[in-house]
Structures are given as C-alpha cells and as structure tokens.
Design a protein around this motif. Structure first.
Motif, PDB file in Angstrom:
ATOM      1  N   UNK A 154      46.813 -12.145 -54.855  1.00 37.08           N
ATOM      2  CA  UNK A 154      46.075 -11.048 -54.239  1.00 37.08           C
ATOM      3  C   UNK A 154      46.570  -9.703 -54.741  1.00 37.08           C
ATOM      4  N   UNK A 155      45.644  -8.781 -54.917  1.00 33.88           N
ATOM      5  CA  UNK A 155      45.979  -7.427 -55.351  1.00 33.88           C
ATOM      6  C   UNK A 155      45.746  -6.453 -54.206  1.00 33.88           C
ATOM      7  N   UNK A 156      46.507  -5.376 -54.209  1.00 34.03           N
ATOM      8  CA  UNK A 156      46.433  -4.370 -53.158  1.00 34.03           C
ATOM      9  C   UNK A 156      46.451  -2.979 -53.767  1.00 34.03           C
ATOM     10  N   UNK A 157      45.794  -2.044 -53.061  1.00 33.92           N
ATOM     11  CA  UNK A 157      45.928  -0.626 -53.357  1.00 33.92           C
ATOM     12  C   UNK A 157      46.710  -0.001 -52.213  1.00 33.92           C
ATOM     13  N   UNK A 158      47.760   0.720 -52.550  1.00 31.37           N
ATOM     14  CA  UNK A 158      48.573   1.394 -51.537  1.00 31.37           C
ATOM     15  C   UNK A 158      48.398   2.891 -51.705  1.00 31.37           C
ATOM     16  N   UNK A 177      48.891   3.400 -55.641  1.00 28.67           N
ATOM     17  CA  UNK A 177      49.634   2.367 -56.375  1.00 28.67           C
ATOM     18  C   UNK A 177      48.810   1.086 -56.385  1.00 28.67           C
ATOM     19  N   UNK A 178      48.795   0.413 -57.527  1.00 26.35           N
ATOM     20  CA  UNK A 178      48.113  -0.875 -57.648  1.00 26.35           C
ATOM     21  C   UNK A 178      49.171  -1.979 -57.727  1.00 26.35           C
ATOM     22  N   UNK A 179      49.114  -2.889 -56.783  1.00 26.29           N
ATOM     23  CA  UNK A 179      50.055  -4.014 -56.745  1.00 26.29           C
ATOM     24  C   UNK A 179      49.278  -5.301 -56.962  1.00 26.29           C
TER      25      UNK A 179
END
Length: 357
Positions: free
Chosen positions: A142-146, A191-193
């Motif tokens: 899974x990817x997240x934007x913070x 931030x892209x995780x």
C-alpha cells in the motif's frame, strides 16, 4: 657409542618432522581453499537465495528483515515485516522450495515455488563487498501520501524520513483544494510512502503535540496539532446535525450556508442536492453523537471525524442511519466554517447493513 645413537635418533626424527609439516601445510591449504571456495560462492547470486532460505528454515526472521533494508529499503516496521514473512512460509517445507528467474536477461529477481505453487518473489542485489543479498518483494503493498505542515521533519515507524520521499513542497493541503480561494489554506509538504504493509505510524520528533488523521476516503494522512477540545467537539457535532438534517428537510439550505464557506465545491454540491424525496416524518432523534481525532493543520483550521445515529419515523415505518463525516473547517470572519466534507459511514462504529425497519 651413546653419541652416535643420539645422532641417529635426530636423523630419524627429521622425516617425522617433515611429514608433520607437510600434513599441517596440507590442512592449512585445505582450510584456505575452503575459505576461498566459500568466498567465491558468496559472490554468486544463488548464494543469496540459499542464505535467505536458511534464515527461513531456522526462523531467523531478524536477519531477513535486516537484509531487506539493504536490498530494497522500506519504512515498514520490523513487526509488520516479520509477520508478513511468517505468513508466507507458514506450514511450508523449505527443503521443497525451488526458484526460477523471473527474466532470463537478469539475475535480480527470482520466483519461489513449492509444487508449482507460487510463494514469493525475491529481489537480489550485490553489495559493495561482492556479497549477494536477497529480499522479499511483497505483492499488494500500500502507498500513502503524508501531508505535513511545511518545514516539519517526520518519522515513519520510528525511522527518519529524508527528502528523497518528498513529492511536493509548500502546496495547499488537499482537504482544502475545493475552495475557490486557497490563499488562507494551510501549506504542507507532501511525502509519498510506498511498499508499506499497514497504516504507518507518523510522528514529529521535535513536537509530541502533533497527531495524525487519515483521510476518510483515501490513503492520505494529515499531520496537525492535537485539537481535541470540548469546544471544538461542539462545533463538529452541532454542524453535523445541521448538515445531516438538510437531505431530510429537517434544516434549510440557509442554515447550511450559515455554517459553510459558500465559495467551495462542498457548498455547490449540497446546494444542488435534491431533498424532496425524503418521507415526511416526526422530529428525528440523534444518539451516539461523537467528535474525535480533531487536528489543526494551521491556527485557523481544523479537521476531524464526527459520527452519530439518526433515527426517524413516520408512524408506520422507522429507521436508524449510522452516519459518519470527516469535516474540514477554516476560520472565516472570525468563525469556523465548513470548507469541505467527506461522508463515510464506516467512521461510525455502529455502522451495520441491517438497518432497523
């Protein structure tokens, strides 16, 4: 006579000493050769897979995790990573595992199988000292934007996040993007995780008053100062009742406009909402009315979750709706007003599909 015997004994010992030296030298050569062979073997890609499978067989998951940080660094917590590895190999006989190159043109990716059943894909790299290492490539990561107030440094799962994860600096926070005028909206660094196995734990090491809120309908995580106060909770719950009442004609569009920033996508949508379909009913009842996870992305804004149970009856039919909103507020003329709203009933712990009829 004794002197000649002594010389003879000395002469007799010479072959023995020579033989001993030869044996010792031979053993040294063999051990040296073994060491050389081991060193050469470590320089072959297959050695990484053998080492990896030996770690699995011996339940040495710590070593698998440590190697993964060199092969394909992620911000996964150690516990999440090890749990995932254990899940892959639970009940698997490691002696039966075979591997095959994903692409014959490269030696960097291999698939693992047991009886033609796919297990996992390994990524291999060769370190600076010539040693090959392997790491698991997980599927469905899974990817997240913070979104962090501009200038703040963060940690993810206890690990520092550097600028290599930055995708944008000093941009409008996404939950304010529906405003016609975003000049006063909070500015954030994004931030892209990626390759995460669960929701990340985000912290601001320099200030423990910062908390997080996950967006109600996406994998965006907002960072802001804790704003869970009684006064703020009242704003959320009072406005949520006004908003929920409009589709049922319990409240007017004028009431909605009075608590909203009307120059916004949010207000445009609700202003055009058809609300003449709802059956006439008595005064509705609200219960389980709760506001939580409220944060401030700037001094004049806040965002958080509110949920409630809405009961209505017309005398013949009765029904309870389990509602959940995520509401974004921004101060306008000294008053907090709604800048955006997302509807997600799963925010309500009472959300069920079998409504009472």
């Amino acid at each position: 006579m004794a002197e000649r015997k002594s010389k003879g004994s000395a002469l007799w010992l010479i072959p023995v000493i020579v033989a001993a030296i030869c044996v010792a030298a031979g053993m040294l050569f063999i051990n040296s050769a073994k060491g050389g062979f081991a060193a050469k073997e470590a320089e072959l890609p297959d050695s990484a897979i053998s080492t990896y499978l030996n770690h699995v067989k011996s339940n040495d998951y710590e070593s698998i995790y440590e190697d993964s940080l060199q092969v394909d660094p992620t911000l996964n917590s150690k516990d999440d990573y090890i749990a995932k590895i254990k899940g892959i190999y639970s009940g698997v006989n490691t002696d039966s595992i075979v591997y095959k190159q994903v692409d014959k043109q490269t030696t960097t990716e291999y698939n693992l199988y047991v009886s033609d059943n796919y297990l996992a894909t390994l990524k291999l790299i060769q370190s600076s000292d010539g040693k090959w290492l392997a790491s698991t490539m997980f599927e469905g990561d899974t990817s997240y934007t913070v979104e962090v107030p501009t200038g703040l440094s963060i940690q993810v799962n206890g690990m520092d996040v550097d600028d290599s994860y930055l995708s944008a600096k000093k941009v409008t926070a996404s939950n304010f993007s529906g405003l016609n005028d975003t000049a006063d909206a909070p500015k954030v660094d994004q931030y892209q995780l990626s390759n995460l196995l669960s929701d990340p734990v985000i912290t601001v090491p320099s200030d423990s008053s910062y908390k997080t809120l996950k967006d109600a309908i996406s994998n965006t995580i907002y960072v802001g100062k804790d704003a869970n106060t009684a006064d703020n909770a009242v704003i959320f719950t009072d406005d949520a009742k006004i908003i929920s009442g409009f589709p049922a004609q319990d409240t007017s569009l004028g009431s909605v406009a009075s608590i909203s920033i009307t120059a916004s996508d949010w207000y445009s949508r609700i202003a055009t909402l058809q609300n003449d379909w709802f059956t006439a009913h008595g005064t509705p009842t609200y219960s389980n009315l709760t506001a939580e996870n409220i944060i401030q992305q700037s001094d004049d804004t806040m965002v958080g979750n509110v949920y409630f149970d809405y009961y209505a009856t017309n005398g013949d039919v009765e029904r309870t709706w389990h509602c959940g909103y995520q509401i974004t507020f921004m101060k306008s003329n000294g008053t907090m007003k709604i800048a955006g709203i997302e509807v997600n009933s799963s925010l309500n712990p009472n959300d069920v599909k079998n409504y009472s009829e």
